[in-house]
Scaffold this active site. Structure first.
Site, short mmCIF file in Angstrom:
data_model
loop_
_atom_site.label_atom_id
_atom_site.label_comp_id
_atom_site.label_asym_id
_atom_site.label_seq_id
_atom_site.Cartn_x
_atom_site.Cartn_y
_atom_site.Cartn_z
N LEU A 32 0.88 -1.16 0.00
CA LEU A 32 0.00 0.00 0.00
C LEU A 32 0.93 1.22 0.00
O LEU A 32 2.01 1.18 0.61
CB LEU A 32 -0.88 0.01 1.25
CG LEU A 32 -1.93 -1.10 1.36
CD1 LEU A 32 -2.67 -1.03 2.70
CD2 LEU A 32 -2.93 -1.03 0.20
N ASP A 33 0.50 2.31 -0.65
CA ASP A 33 1.31 3.52 -0.65
C ASP A 33 1.51 4.01 0.78
O ASP A 33 0.72 3.69 1.67
CB ASP A 33 0.61 4.63 -1.45
CG ASP A 33 0.45 4.26 -2.92
OD1 ASP A 33 1.21 3.39 -3.40
OD2 ASP A 33 -0.45 4.84 -3.57
N LYS A 34 2.51 4.85 0.95
CA LYS A 34 2.82 5.37 2.30
C LYS A 34 1.60 6.06 2.91
O LYS A 34 1.33 5.94 4.11
CB LYS A 34 4.00 6.34 2.19
CG LYS A 34 4.52 6.85 3.50
CD LYS A 34 5.78 7.66 3.28
CE LYS A 34 6.12 8.49 4.50
NZ LYS A 34 7.27 9.38 4.28
#
Ligand code: URA
Length: 248
Positions: free
Chosen positions: A111-113
């Site tokens: 998942l993106d930051k």
């Protein structure tokens, strides 16, 4: 949903002896001496019943492996990266409680930051491969808050499969509004995991994603009682539910 339909309860001393932590007498001594925790709390009763599928047990701070692999549900907070190590940021492994840590763990997918929600952390490479392969058609659902409303045209374009500016074609995806009263929040279902996929899909329709949360992988849903930043061990039934195909 993380209900367990059957429980194979085992005595704590028997469980530890069967997993090579010493003879029955030796592990009883360890337990009485306070070296053993169950779900983060010291347990001094050798006769304590535990559920090997669900309970996290440690001996002297080291996680005890139930039967080979471990599968962990993390409610990922924004600000941590989906990696095993990073020079600048905290990783999803850094924020796991000690009783769930062990060598060989990695996030199954990323998942993106700034994305929150359901992330599975495991030490089972075959499982991760199976879950992430687009050919297995495991649907991942996200709640996306946008900077504008979702139109019927956007829903149709997602259904047809959007094409990014660089020519990358996405598989058909599901998009619906979470509620008619606020058309700026959508539920997106995709079976692939291209880099920044959901954000880029909305970008092709001129919308920006201002908040993104993953809520499910297959039929495994983020436990609504699991606070952001917390983690729990998954059962075999939970893992099997990922690959359950809806019959309707
Ligand atoms: N799609 C995105 O754009 N970001 C994520 O973190 C996951 C899916």
């Amino acid at each position: 949903m993380t209900t367990c339909l059957y429980y194979n309860m085992e005595r704590l001393d028997k469980y530890l002896a069967a997993r090579g932590k010493g003879s029955r007498r030796e592990v009883q001594k360890l337990i009485r001496g306070g070296a053993v925790t169950v779900n983060g709390t010291v347990c001094r009763s050798p006769e304590q019943k535990i559920n090997p599928e669900q309970d996290a047990v440690t001996v002297s701070g080291q996680a005890v492996c139930a039967d080979g692999h471990i599968y962990i549900m993390l409610n990922k907070p924004a600000g941590v990266v989906s990696a095993t190590e990073d020079r600048h940021d905290r990783t999803v492994l850094d924020i796991l409680p000690p009783e769930l840590k062990r060598p060989g763990l990695f996030p199954a997918g990323r998942l993106d930051k700034d994305t929150e929600g359901l992330l599975i952390i495991t030490d089972d490479g075959d499982f991760a491969h199976r879950m992430l392969s687009p050919r297995k058609h495991v649907m991942k659902q996200y709640v996306a808050k946008l900077d504008g409303e979702i139109t019927e045209d956007m829903i149709r374009r997602f259904e047809e499969g959007v094409t990014f500016a660089d020519g990358t074609v996405c598989q058909p995806a599901q998009l619906r509004v979470r509620s008619e009263t606020d058309r700026t929040v959508g539920i997106v279902g995709i079976c692939e995991g291209k880099y920044h996929q959901v954000k880029k899909m909305f970008a092709t329709t001129g919308r920006k994603v201002v908040h993104l949360q993953r809520i499910s992988i297959g039929n495994l849903y983020l436990d609504s009682n699991l606070p952001i930043g917390n983690a729990k061990k998954l059962t075999k039934l939970d893992i099997d539910s990922i690959f359950l195909v809806d019959m309707h």
